[in-house]
Every structure is written in structure tokens, then in C-alpha cells.
Write an enzyme that holds these catalytic residues in place. Sequence first.
Site, PDB file in Angstrom:
ATOM      1  NE  ARG A  88     -39.215  -5.772   8.364  1.00 53.32           N
ATOM      2  CZ  ARG A  88     -39.933  -4.880   9.122  1.00 53.32           C
ATOM      3  NH1 ARG A  88     -41.079  -4.978   9.409  1.00 53.32           N
ATOM      4  NH2 ARG A  88     -39.511  -3.605   9.250  1.00 53.32           N
ATOM      5  CG  HIS A 132     -36.608  -0.632  10.743  1.00 49.31           C
ATOM      6  ND1 HIS A 132     -37.271  -1.583  10.697  1.00 49.31           N
ATOM      7  CD2 HIS A 132     -37.066   0.129  11.646  1.00 49.31           C
ATOM      8  CE1 HIS A 132     -38.151  -1.755  11.436  1.00 49.31           C
ATOM      9  NE2 HIS A 132     -37.892  -0.676  12.344  1.00 49.31           N
ATOM     10  CD  GLU A 177     -44.019   0.977  11.989  1.00 50.14           C
ATOM     11  OE1 GLU A 177     -43.320   1.943  12.832  1.00 50.14           O
ATOM     12  OE2 GLU A 177     -44.276  -0.149  12.253  1.00 50.14           O
ATOM     13  CG  ASN A 303     -44.749  -3.010  10.311  1.00 45.56           C
ATOM     14  OD1 ASN A 303     -44.859  -3.940   9.761  1.00 45.56           O
ATOM     15  ND2 ASN A 303     -43.909  -2.248  10.675  1.00 45.56           N
ATOM     16  CE1 TYR A 305     -45.641  -4.444  17.289  1.00 42.94           C
ATOM     17  CE2 TYR A 305     -45.710  -2.885  15.598  1.00 42.94           C
ATOM     18  CZ  TYR A 305     -45.026  -3.936  16.202  1.00 42.94           C
ATOM     19  OH  TYR A 305     -43.875  -4.538  15.914  1.00 42.94           O
ATOM     20  CD  GLU A 362     -42.179  -3.856  13.008  1.00 49.40           C
ATOM     21  OE1 GLU A 362     -42.586  -3.397  13.707  1.00 49.40           O
ATOM     22  OE2 GLU A 362     -41.290  -3.407  11.943  1.00 49.40           O
TER      23      GLU A 362
HETATM   24  C1  FCB Z   1     -42.569  -0.556  15.407  1.00 50.43           C
HETATM   25  C2  FCB Z   1     -41.038  -0.493  14.612  1.00 50.43           C
HETATM   26  C3  FCB Z   1     -40.208  -1.355  15.312  1.00 50.43           C
HETATM   27  C4  FCB Z   1     -40.426  -1.544  16.567  1.00 50.43           C
HETATM   28  C5  FCB Z   1     -41.927  -1.937  17.000  1.00 50.43           C
HETATM   29  C6  FCB Z   1     -42.354  -2.166  18.443  1.00 50.43           C
HETATM   30  O1  FCB Z   1     -43.390   0.774  14.988  1.00 50.43           O
HETATM   31  O2  FCB Z   1     -41.181  -0.733  13.325  1.00 50.43           O
HETATM   32  O3  FCB Z   1     -38.954  -0.905  15.002  1.00 50.43           O
HETATM   33  O4  FCB Z   1     -40.151  -0.588  17.364  1.00 50.43           O
HETATM   34  O5  FCB Z   1     -42.696  -0.714  16.407  1.00 50.43           O
END
Ligand code: FCB
Length: 453
Positions: A88, A132, A177, A303, A305, A362
Site C-alpha cells: 500500500r 496521505h 485517516e 488503522n 495502534y 496499518e
Molecule cells: C498513522 C499514519 C502513518 C504513520 C503512522 C505511525 O497515523 O497514517 O502515516 O505516521 O500513524
Amino acid sequence: MSRSTFETDPVRLAGPFPADFAWGFAASAYQIEGAAAEDGRGPSIWDTFARRPGAIADGSSGNVACDHYHRYRDDVQLMAELNARTYRFSTSWSRVLPTGTGAVNQPGVDFYERLVDALLAAGIKPLVNLFHWDLPQALQDRGGFGDPAVVGWFADYAALVAAKLGDRVKDWMTFNEPAVFAFLGHADGIHAPGLRDWPTAMRVADNELRAHAAAVQAIRAEVEGARIGVAIDVNQVAPATDSERDRVAAEQWSSARDAWFLDPLFGRGYPTLGFEAHREAGHLDGVDLSEPPAGDLDYLGLNYYRRDSVSARSDRPFDWEIGAAPGSEQTLMDWHVAPDGLRDVLIDLNARYAPAEIMVTENGAAYPDASEPDGRVRDVDRLEYLARHIAAVGEALRAGVPLTGYYVWSLLDNYEWSLGYTRRFGIVRVDFDSQRRSAKDSARWYQRLIARP
Ligand code: FCB
């Protein structure tokens, strides 16, 4: 937590996933390409923002980054060695259209053509993301995403890229995002273009949803059999305590941020709870919102985290503190590691919106990697982060979530926006002086996990 309480064996972890599962890597143009002033590329808002004193932790820019513009062949080769099925990447709008509209920069188009051809030759399926965050500066000067004209600008850009690559690329993404771009860039001011104005941020969000819908139509008109999605960042949102005030704050925040994009994309318009929170906070003053169009998505990109804890300072919406719970296990970003949150978010998104498909577009982590004298990076923390999150994806799959892909953020250490080069997310180490790449232990591990049968 003791290391033995979770599975890291790559073969066992891969067990529940179907053979055609899309395992890959995600990256973005400004974070890796470099060649910022080469071959006719026009400046983007990130070039401008990076020059602003104090905006970037280490004062750096993406001028060179990973020099991927020149080294893309080696990077594709590296991904092939690591068994990637898909990659991607994003196209830089100002590389193909230096002023955002009008004259096409042929060398910029050629670069993406070469990249796509190299990927296909290596057996790696490209997924092209159109945005992006690196808006052409020329369009920012004309009002940027706060101006409704951006809907047409974006649709034209989408049509152009789709026309050039659509014979070979079937997987598309309109935005990465949109909440981060709108809110961090236009209300918090910590991302480009660095504005601090909530009503502008709300207009930007609204225009992103409209631009998404227009771009989907444009891509469908150009590309037969296109599969189109968007990447929404949904982290797990939890009240910091079980007080009523924190509970209400967490619900308001997740509605005002996550559902603010998801509800309209799935044809439901803006969510009432989030609307009331934004209105009470004055974010909608002078903003004229009408019903945004539905998203027409073939897949939803997630995405993910971390877990965010919300604690209310008062009863006023947005008078909140949001971050990692004190004492929680955290990455170098101070993000709370919560793999069960990924499973729960996936199950919840599926129950609420029933998307045709979901891909984790992500997931990954920054840790203070030490490069040893022999060049090896024993990034056991990253390896374990990935193992635990992949196990969570497997659990969601078994619970019936229609998952079709997982993309590690990221292949390479790269330019982490306002944190510059101070946070390494790669499973491949980049020495930014020599541009040498070396696979970390996590890369060798992922390579075994995603090996083709
Ligand atoms: C996300 C972004 C990516 C990167 C990661 C750690 O929010 O999409 O570009 O910065 O975090």
C-alpha cells in the site's frame, strides 16, 4: 506480562488465515520518497510545514527521507524477499500535478508507472492510496480542504491517476485517516497546514467526505473491476475511570471523531452525539453542514495502534484529557499497547456497519531499536507487538469479521511527521546517512509468518 503468555510462533499464528489473505506493508509518499524538488514535483503543505520553526521535533523534513524515489527497485526487491503479497503506497498529488490542477508532470506519472510495474513483476499487488495528507501547496493557497472546490480538484486528480494506473491497479484507497488530517492539521495545528481553527477543521472533514464520494465515482468510471476503500483510524476508546463523567466523555469523543466519518460513509449522516458535542464546543459556529453522501465502499480500511483513555476535566465536551492510561504498557510513541482492543474494534465495526470487507490497513509500533555492532536489530518488542496484534486479527476472523488483509506500518523506518526521524516504525532499519537498509528481527519473523505455502 510474562513473555510466555502469548504466541509468537509464526507458523502457528498464520494458521487461521486463508491462503489468499493479503499480507503486506503500508507506506506513504512524503514519509519515504524524498526527491522533493526533483523531476518537476511541486511543493506540498508538508514541505512548507516542515520549514516552520519548531514544527518538527528534530527540525527535519522529507526532502530526502528514505530516498525511495531513487531506490524503489531495491525496496520492491526487499518486499519480495520478505514475502509481501501486497504493498500500500500513496501517490504524491504535487508530484503528478505540481500545482494541484491543470498541467500534468509526466516524470511524476512515470515514477508511479515504474513502481507499479516493478511491484507486479515481483508478484506484489499494489494498493494505491490517493491522499496521505500531502496536499499541493498551490491548492492550500487557494483555500485548501476548507474550500468546497477541493471536491472537484480531488476528483480530477483521482481520475487522472486512475486513468494512468487503472489498467494494472485494481485496489484503491481515497484517503488515509481523514480525521487526523482534518483535526490535527486544522484544529490542533500539529500537522500541516498547521491551522488552529475548529470551524475550518469541520469544513475540511465535510469536504473530505464529499471528495471521497466524488473520487470513488471517478475511479469507477476509469477502472473496470476497481476495489475501493478508505483508511479510517479507529483506536480503542475507553473511559479512564468508571465515573459517569468519563463514560459520557468517551462516548462523545468516539462519536465526534470516529463515527463522525464512519456514520456518513455508511450512509447514516453525522452522528447526533458527536454533532451535539461539536456544536456545544463551538466547533460548528458558522459552519453549514448538510447530509454528506454515502461512501460506496468495497472494503473498510482500519488503522489501529493503541487504546486511548478519556478523562473528563469538566462536563464540557472537548474538555478532556486523552492518552495512554498511566502505568500501562507503552511504545516509544507513549501509545498504550492493547491488542485485545484491535480484536474488539474489529468486532464492533463489523457489528455496527457490516462492511463487505475489512482490511487492517496499518498496524505497527515505534521502539528504541538498538543496532548492534554486527548490524543486527533484535527488536523483540516490535516482533511481540506484531505477534499479539496479528493474533487479535485471527480472533476477529474466527468471530466472523470479514477480514481480507493486514498491512504492517511500515516496511522502512521513515519520516514520522512532526516527530521527524526520532521514531522508527520500520521492520527494516534505515541508516539515514548511508541509506542502507537492514532487516530487523521482526522482518525475518514476519517473512516466515507470511511465507507462501
Ligand atoms: C498513522 C499514519 C502513518 C504513520 C503512522 C505511525 O497515523 O497514517 O502515516 O505516521 O500513524
